[in-house]
Scaffold this motif. Structure first.
Motif, PDB file in Angstrom:
ATOM      1  N   GLY A 114       0.791  -1.219   0.000  1.00  0.00           N
ATOM      2  CA  GLY A 114       0.000   0.000   0.000  1.00  0.00           C
ATOM      3  C   GLY A 114       0.822   1.266   0.000  1.00  0.00           C
ATOM      4  O   GLY A 114       0.277   2.355  -0.205  1.00  0.00           O
ATOM      5  N   ARG A 115       2.114   1.150   0.248  1.00  0.00           N
ATOM      6  CA  ARG A 115       2.979   2.339   0.277  1.00  0.00           C
ATOM      7  C   ARG A 115       4.058   2.317  -0.801  1.00  0.00           C
ATOM      8  O   ARG A 115       4.458   3.368  -1.290  1.00  0.00           O
ATOM      9  CB  ARG A 115       3.647   2.461   1.648  1.00  0.00           C
ATOM     10  CG  ARG A 115       2.687   2.641   2.802  1.00  0.00           C
ATOM     11  CD  ARG A 115       3.435   2.880   4.113  1.00  0.00           C
ATOM     12  NE  ARG A 115       4.263   1.755   4.489  1.00  0.00           N
ATOM     13  CZ  ARG A 115       5.597   1.806   4.586  1.00  0.00           C
ATOM     14  NH1 ARG A 115       6.231   2.949   4.365  1.00  0.00           N
ATOM     15  NH2 ARG A 115       6.275   0.733   4.932  1.00  0.00           N
ATOM     16  N   PHE A 116       4.537   1.132  -1.148  1.00  0.00           N
ATOM     17  CA  PHE A 116       5.598   0.983  -2.151  1.00  0.00           C
ATOM     18  C   PHE A 116       5.009   0.405  -3.439  1.00  0.00           C
ATOM     19  O   PHE A 116       4.077  -0.409  -3.400  1.00  0.00           O
ATOM     20  CB  PHE A 116       6.688   0.048  -1.657  1.00  0.00           C
ATOM     21  CG  PHE A 116       7.565   0.598  -0.557  1.00  0.00           C
ATOM     22  CD1 PHE A 116       7.210   1.711   0.180  1.00  0.00           C
ATOM     23  CD2 PHE A 116       8.771  -0.030  -0.270  1.00  0.00           C
ATOM     24  CE1 PHE A 116       8.025   2.202   1.182  1.00  0.00           C
ATOM     25  CE2 PHE A 116       9.598   0.444   0.743  1.00  0.00           C
ATOM     26  CZ  PHE A 116       9.219   1.558   1.471  1.00  0.00           C
ATOM     27  N   THR A 117       5.591   0.814  -4.550  1.00  0.00           N
ATOM     28  CA  THR A 117       5.177   0.272  -5.846  1.00  0.00           C
ATOM     29  C   THR A 117       6.411  -0.077  -6.662  1.00  0.00           C
ATOM     30  O   THR A 117       7.269   0.785  -6.885  1.00  0.00           O
ATOM     31  CB  THR A 117       4.318   1.277  -6.624  1.00  0.00           C
ATOM     32  OG1 THR A 117       3.172   1.636  -5.849  1.00  0.00           O
ATOM     33  CG2 THR A 117       3.852   0.667  -7.944  1.00  0.00           C
ATOM     34  N   ILE A 118       6.473  -1.326  -7.104  1.00  0.00           N
ATOM     35  CA  ILE A 118       7.560  -1.774  -7.968  1.00  0.00           C
ATOM     36  C   ILE A 118       7.081  -1.738  -9.406  1.00  0.00           C
ATOM     37  O   ILE A 118       5.911  -2.060  -9.703  1.00  0.00           O
ATOM     38  CB  ILE A 118       8.037  -3.191  -7.574  1.00  0.00           C
ATOM     39  CG1 ILE A 118       9.303  -3.584  -8.335  1.00  0.00           C
ATOM     40  CG2 ILE A 118       6.931  -4.225  -7.767  1.00  0.00           C
ATOM     41  CD1 ILE A 118       9.933  -4.891  -7.840  1.00  0.00           C
ATOM     42  N   SER A 119       7.964  -1.325 -10.299  1.00  0.00           N
ATOM     43  CA  SER A 119       7.600  -1.279 -11.714  1.00  0.00           C
ATOM     44  C   SER A 119       8.859  -1.423 -12.542  1.00  0.00           C
ATOM     45  O   SER A 119       9.969  -1.447 -12.006  1.00  0.00           O
ATOM     46  CB  SER A 119       6.868   0.029 -12.046  1.00  0.00           C
ATOM     47  OG  SER A 119       7.711   1.142 -11.823  1.00  0.00           O
ATOM     48  N   ARG A 120       8.701  -1.505 -13.826  1.00  0.00           N
ATOM     49  CA  ARG A 120       9.866  -1.588 -14.706  1.00  0.00           C
ATOM     50  C   ARG A 120       9.492  -1.036 -16.059  1.00  0.00           C
ATOM     51  O   ARG A 120       8.328  -1.022 -16.461  1.00  0.00           O
ATOM     52  CB  ARG A 120      10.332  -3.034 -14.839  1.00  0.00           C
ATOM     53  CG  ARG A 120       9.247  -3.847 -15.501  1.00  0.00           C
ATOM     54  CD  ARG A 120       9.582  -5.244 -15.740  1.00  0.00           C
ATOM     55  NE  ARG A 120       8.407  -5.837 -16.376  1.00  0.00           N
ATOM     56  CZ  ARG A 120       8.098  -7.085 -16.313  1.00  0.00           C
ATOM     57  NH1 ARG A 120       8.881  -7.908 -15.636  1.00  0.00           N
ATOM     58  NH2 ARG A 120       7.038  -7.543 -16.910  1.00  0.00           N
ATOM     59  N   ASP A 121      10.524  -0.575 -16.767  1.00  0.00           N
ATOM     60  CA  ASP A 121      10.406  -0.136 -18.156  1.00  0.00           C
ATOM     61  C   ASP A 121      11.375  -1.014 -18.937  1.00  0.00           C
ATOM     62  O   ASP A 121      12.582  -0.752 -18.950  1.00  0.00           O
ATOM     63  CB  ASP A 121      10.747   1.347 -18.280  1.00  0.00           C
ATOM     64  CG  ASP A 121      10.510   1.888 -19.672  1.00  0.00           C
ATOM     65  OD1 ASP A 121      10.610   1.098 -20.637  1.00  0.00           O
ATOM     66  OD2 ASP A 121      10.254   3.088 -19.806  1.00  0.00           O
ATOM     67  N   ILE A 122      10.837  -2.061 -19.551  1.00  0.00           N
ATOM     68  CA  ILE A 122      11.705  -3.026 -20.221  1.00  0.00           C
ATOM     69  C   ILE A 122      12.491  -2.375 -21.355  1.00  0.00           C
ATOM     70  O   ILE A 122      13.661  -2.688 -21.576  1.00  0.00           O
ATOM     71  CB  ILE A 122      10.878  -4.227 -20.721  1.00  0.00           C
ATOM     72  CG1 ILE A 122      10.383  -5.053 -19.527  1.00  0.00           C
ATOM     73  CG2 ILE A 122      11.684  -5.091 -21.673  1.00  0.00           C
ATOM     74  CD1 ILE A 122       9.513  -6.222 -19.891  1.00  0.00           C
ATOM     75  N   ALA A 123      11.880  -1.434 -22.054  1.00  0.00           N
ATOM     76  CA  ALA A 123      12.559  -0.769 -23.173  1.00  0.00           C
ATOM     77  C   ALA A 123      13.778   0.003 -22.691  1.00  0.00           C
ATOM     78  O   ALA A 123      14.753   0.168 -23.432  1.00  0.00           O
ATOM     79  CB  ALA A 123      11.590   0.152 -23.895  1.00  0.00           C
ATOM     80  N   LYS A 124      13.718   0.493 -21.447  1.00  0.00           N
ATOM     81  CA  LYS A 124      14.840   1.248 -20.894  1.00  0.00           C
ATOM     82  C   LYS A 124      15.750   0.395 -20.026  1.00  0.00           C
ATOM     83  O   LYS A 124      16.707   0.911 -19.436  1.00  0.00           O
ATOM     84  CB  LYS A 124      14.310   2.427 -20.068  1.00  0.00           C
ATOM     85  CG  LYS A 124      13.579   3.482 -20.887  1.00  0.00           C
ATOM     86  CD  LYS A 124      13.130   4.630 -19.997  1.00  0.00           C
ATOM     87  CE  LYS A 124      12.440   5.717 -20.820  1.00  0.00           C
ATOM     88  NZ  LYS A 124      11.991   6.845 -19.976  1.00  0.00           N
ATOM     89  N   ASN A 125      15.451  -0.902 -19.911  1.00  0.00           N
ATOM     90  CA  ASN A 125      16.248  -1.793 -19.042  1.00  0.00           C
ATOM     91  C   ASN A 125      16.341  -1.235 -17.625  1.00  0.00           C
ATOM     92  O   ASN A 125      17.394  -1.311 -16.982  1.00  0.00           O
ATOM     93  CB  ASN A 125      17.661  -1.995 -19.601  1.00  0.00           C
ATOM     94  CG  ASN A 125      17.669  -2.684 -20.949  1.00  0.00           C
ATOM     95  OD1 ASN A 125      16.759  -3.442 -21.263  1.00  0.00           O
ATOM     96  ND2 ASN A 125      18.681  -2.407 -21.744  1.00  0.00           N
TER      97      ASN A 125
END
Length: 111
Positions: free
Chosen positions: A65-76
């Protein structure tokens, strides 16, 4: 050899926010999931959040509820958005994918 480089750490007041980044030297995030870990002084390294190759996320109960993990595969690049930070979350934060680890970035939560 894959290199992971974290950035975005720093000093923040309790209740504040930081966004960590993990830049990979190759397209490893296209092949493997990744995770964020943290290690506080005198404590063992602990898992904070993971994201699978399919995009499924999981979080430690303490950060839900406080942290969010994400990624941008195009930017590695992968990210960890941290909100409502607490003093006890002061630690070195590391990113990991497969057997590769970054050098860590220091997050200090203090008034």
């Amino acid at each position: 050899q894959v290199q992971l480089v974290e950035s975005g750490g720093g000093l923040v007041q309790p209740g504040g926010s930081l966004r960590l980044s993990c830049a990979a030297s190759s397209s490893i995030f296209r092949i493997y999931g990744m995770g964020w870990y943290r290690q506080a002084p005198g404590k063992q390294r602990e898992l904070v959040a993971t994201i699978s190759i399919g995009g499924t996320t999981n979080y430690a109960d303490s950060v839900k509820g406080r942290f969010t993990i994400s990624r941008d595969i195009a930017k590695n690049t992968a990210y960890l958005q941290m909100n409502s930070l607490k003093h006890e979350e002061t630690a070195v934060y590391y990113c990991n994918s497969k057997t590769y680890w970054g050098q860590g970035t220091q997050v200090t939560v203090s008034s």
